[in-house]
Design a protein around this motif. Structure first.
Motif, PDB file in Angstrom:
ATOM      1  N   VAL A 133       0.843  -1.190   0.000  1.00 58.55           N
ATOM      2  CA  VAL A 133       0.000   0.000   0.000  1.00 58.55           C
ATOM      3  C   VAL A 133       0.882   1.245   0.000  1.00 58.55           C
ATOM      4  N   VAL A 134       0.586   2.189  -0.869  1.00 57.40           N
ATOM      5  CA  VAL A 134       1.330   3.455  -0.886  1.00 57.40           C
ATOM      6  C   VAL A 134       1.045   4.188   0.423  1.00 57.40           C
ATOM      7  N   GLY A 135       2.069   4.420   1.212  1.00 55.97           N
ATOM      8  CA  GLY A 135       1.879   5.058   2.506  1.00 55.97           C
ATOM      9  C   GLY A 135       1.569   4.082   3.620  1.00 55.97           C
ATOM     10  N   GLY A 136       1.502   2.783   3.309  1.00 54.31           N
ATOM     11  CA  GLY A 136       1.195   1.783   4.314  1.00 54.31           C
ATOM     12  C   GLY A 136       2.421   1.454   5.165  1.00 54.31           C
ATOM     13  N   VAL A 137       2.244   0.539   6.109  1.00 55.90           N
ATOM     14  CA  VAL A 137       3.343   0.151   6.982  1.00 55.90           C
ATOM     15  C   VAL A 137       3.532  -1.360   6.921  1.00 55.90           C
ATOM     16  N   ALA A 190      -3.695   5.404   5.089  1.00 59.06           N
ATOM     17  CA  ALA A 190      -3.382   4.964   3.730  1.00 59.06           C
ATOM     18  C   ALA A 190      -4.013   3.606   3.439  1.00 59.06           C
ATOM     19  N   ASP A 191      -4.044   2.719   4.438  1.00 54.47           N
ATOM     20  CA  ASP A 191      -4.714   1.423   4.270  1.00 54.47           C
ATOM     21  C   ASP A 191      -6.187   1.615   3.930  1.00 54.47           C
ATOM     22  N   ALA A 192      -6.840   2.522   4.677  1.00 52.54           N
ATOM     23  CA  ALA A 192      -8.264   2.777   4.455  1.00 52.54           C
ATOM     24  C   ALA A 192      -8.506   3.371   3.075  1.00 52.54           C
ATOM     25  N   ASN A 193      -7.625   4.272   2.655  1.00 45.40           N
ATOM     26  CA  ASN A 193      -7.763   4.882   1.336  1.00 45.40           C
ATOM     27  C   ASN A 193      -7.499   3.856   0.226  1.00 45.40           C
ATOM     28  N   PHE A 194      -6.570   2.944   0.475  1.00 48.28           N
ATOM     29  CA  PHE A 194      -6.279   1.874  -0.474  1.00 48.28           C
ATOM     30  C   PHE A 194      -7.518   1.014  -0.706  1.00 48.28           C
ATOM     31  N   ILE A 195      -8.238   0.709   0.360  1.00 45.53           N
ATOM     32  CA  ILE A 195      -9.464  -0.077   0.235  1.00 45.53           C
ATOM     33  C   ILE A 195     -10.489   0.651  -0.623  1.00 45.53           C
TER      34      ILE A 195
END
Length: 420
Positions: A367-371, A406-411
């Motif tokens: 994910v872009v910006g994920g961890v 970022a995870d939420a936005n990826f979804i």
């Protein structure tokens, strides 16, 4: 456009209270709107809400280490805490009893551990373990909706002061069960409101006749079993979030990290319904002309989710051409589509499956910006009964494993890709 001195009428019929703690750019914009007749078009042109918004925040209290650690199991998953410890090069543990001792010692060694745990807790309340429905907001209302959500004030209350922790049992008993803002926040993708309240759930337990005491045997001599029903109160954290990039209003109903209370579909429906009522009242009073349609129907997206190779399929429910109903689940970190039994079965029926339920999981480092270590996952729930309906609908998805905005936005980006 008019003003009564306290309320700003943006469009006919909608009054927006002007918050008192906004930054200078937004204050100037609101003064311009208050003092200068303008149209909706020029309003959205003149205000760059993404830059001008000043979000009112409920300040996080000075949470003691003891209070945080003692309640850690009720707030965060074991895996999340382990990942945070590893990110700081601290030793981990496999059980909660050991982990709590490790965390206490770790905070003494590295005080930033406490901050990371609180940040993870805040993220949990806002994004993770939610039944999420998505509503499309027309482009002409995007900036107004964001401005309306950001202007919500967090009132002084016991439930807001305790955030991000929960209030105590006695305080919970006195709660009226209505959704109350406890935090207003902004991230790079949009803004949201965390809402909290008391929910009452019922837990039932079957008691077989072999476990009857003498009084029960005398009262129910012919019974094979009795059903004991108990009502329990729990504090929930729902979120109303607006993703301005996607133009989607997300209604995130809390599922809760509580093994003693497993919500039924009806209870989740109530959570989603109450959240929609709150959202409709909030926005209808501030944004004239905006009507929230039914949420995006997730049922038609199941086939595209199954075909998505970017993640691992963890759960599948489908019907074959011969009306055989199948359900498959993967517990380990393996893609169901790569599992030998599933591959053989799918090949035998020429992959002719009518899917009514599916879950897919990604890895945060994708994910872009994920961890690293996060595993965002969505589950489109469904049953065979949904499949045989003439117009099948699934109004929400279950979201878990979210560690960052970022995870939420990826979804959200994935959902939009499935819709095209």
């Amino acid at each position: 456009m008019t003003t009564d001195g306290k309320n700003l009428v943006i469009v006919p019929g909608a009054s927006l209270p002007v918050p008192q703690n906004l930054d200078s750019e937004l204050t100037q914009a609101l003064r311009y709107l208050r003092d200068t007749p303008t149209s909706l078009a020029s309003l959205t042109d003149r205000i760059d809400v993404g830059k001008a918004l000043a979000i009112t925040k409920s300040p996080l209290q000075d949470i003691t280490t003891e209070k945080l650690v003692d309640n850690l199991e009720n707030y965060l998953g074991l895996h999340s805490v382990q990942q945070i410890l590893r990110s700081l090069s601290l030793i981990s543990a496999r059980s909660w009893s050991e982990l709590k001792a490790v965390v206490k010692s770790g905070i003494q060694q590295k005080p930033e551990l406490k901050e990371k745990l609180i940040d993870a807790l805040v993220m949990q309340q806002a994004c993770d373990l939610k039944a999420v429905s998505y509503h499309v907001v027309p482009a002409s209302f995007v900036k107004l909706v964001e401005l309306a959500i950001s202007s919500v004030r967090v009132p002084d209350s016991e439930i807001a002061v305790a955030y991000p922790l929960r209030i105590n049992e006695e305080q919970l008993k006195q709660d009226n069960g209505e959704l109350k803002p406890v935090r207003v926040f902004q991230d790079e993708y949009g803004c949201g409101i965390v809402l909290s309240r008391k929910r009452v759930f019922t837990i039932s337990q079957d008691i077989g006749s072999e476990n009857f005491n003498s009084a029960l045997k005398e009262q129910f001599p012919d019974a094979d079993k009795i059903v004991a029903v108990k009502s329990v109160a729990r504090q929930t954290f729902d979120t109303l979030y607006f993703n301005r990039e996607a133009g989607l209003l997300e209604m995130r109903a809390d599922i809760m990290r509580d093994a003693t209370v497993v919500q039924t579909s009806k209870q989740m429906d109530k959570s989603n319904t109450d959240l929609k009522i709150y959202s409709s009242r909030l926005l209808s009073g501030m944004v004239s002309g905006l009507l929230l349609d039914a949420p995006i129907n997730m049922f038609p997206l199941t086939t595209k989710v199954y075909a998505d190779k970017s993640g691992a399929i963890k759960r599948l429910g489908f019907v074959t051409d011969t009306d055989s109903v199948k359900r498959e689940t993967m517990k380990a970190g393996v893609d169901l589509r790569d599992e030998l039994f599933h591959k053989s079965g799918a090949s035998a029926i020429d992959h002719k499956m009518s899917i009514f339920e599916v879950a897919i999981q990604w890895h945060g480092d994708e994910v872009v910006g994920g961890v690293k270590g996060s595993k965002p996952e969505i589950h489109i729930p469904g049953t065979y009964r949904d499949y045989v309906n003439l117009n099948p609908r699934t109004d929400y998805i279950v979201v878990k494993g979210v560690r960052t905005f970022a995870d939420a936005n990826f979804i959200v980006s994935k959902i939009n890709s499935y819709r095209t």
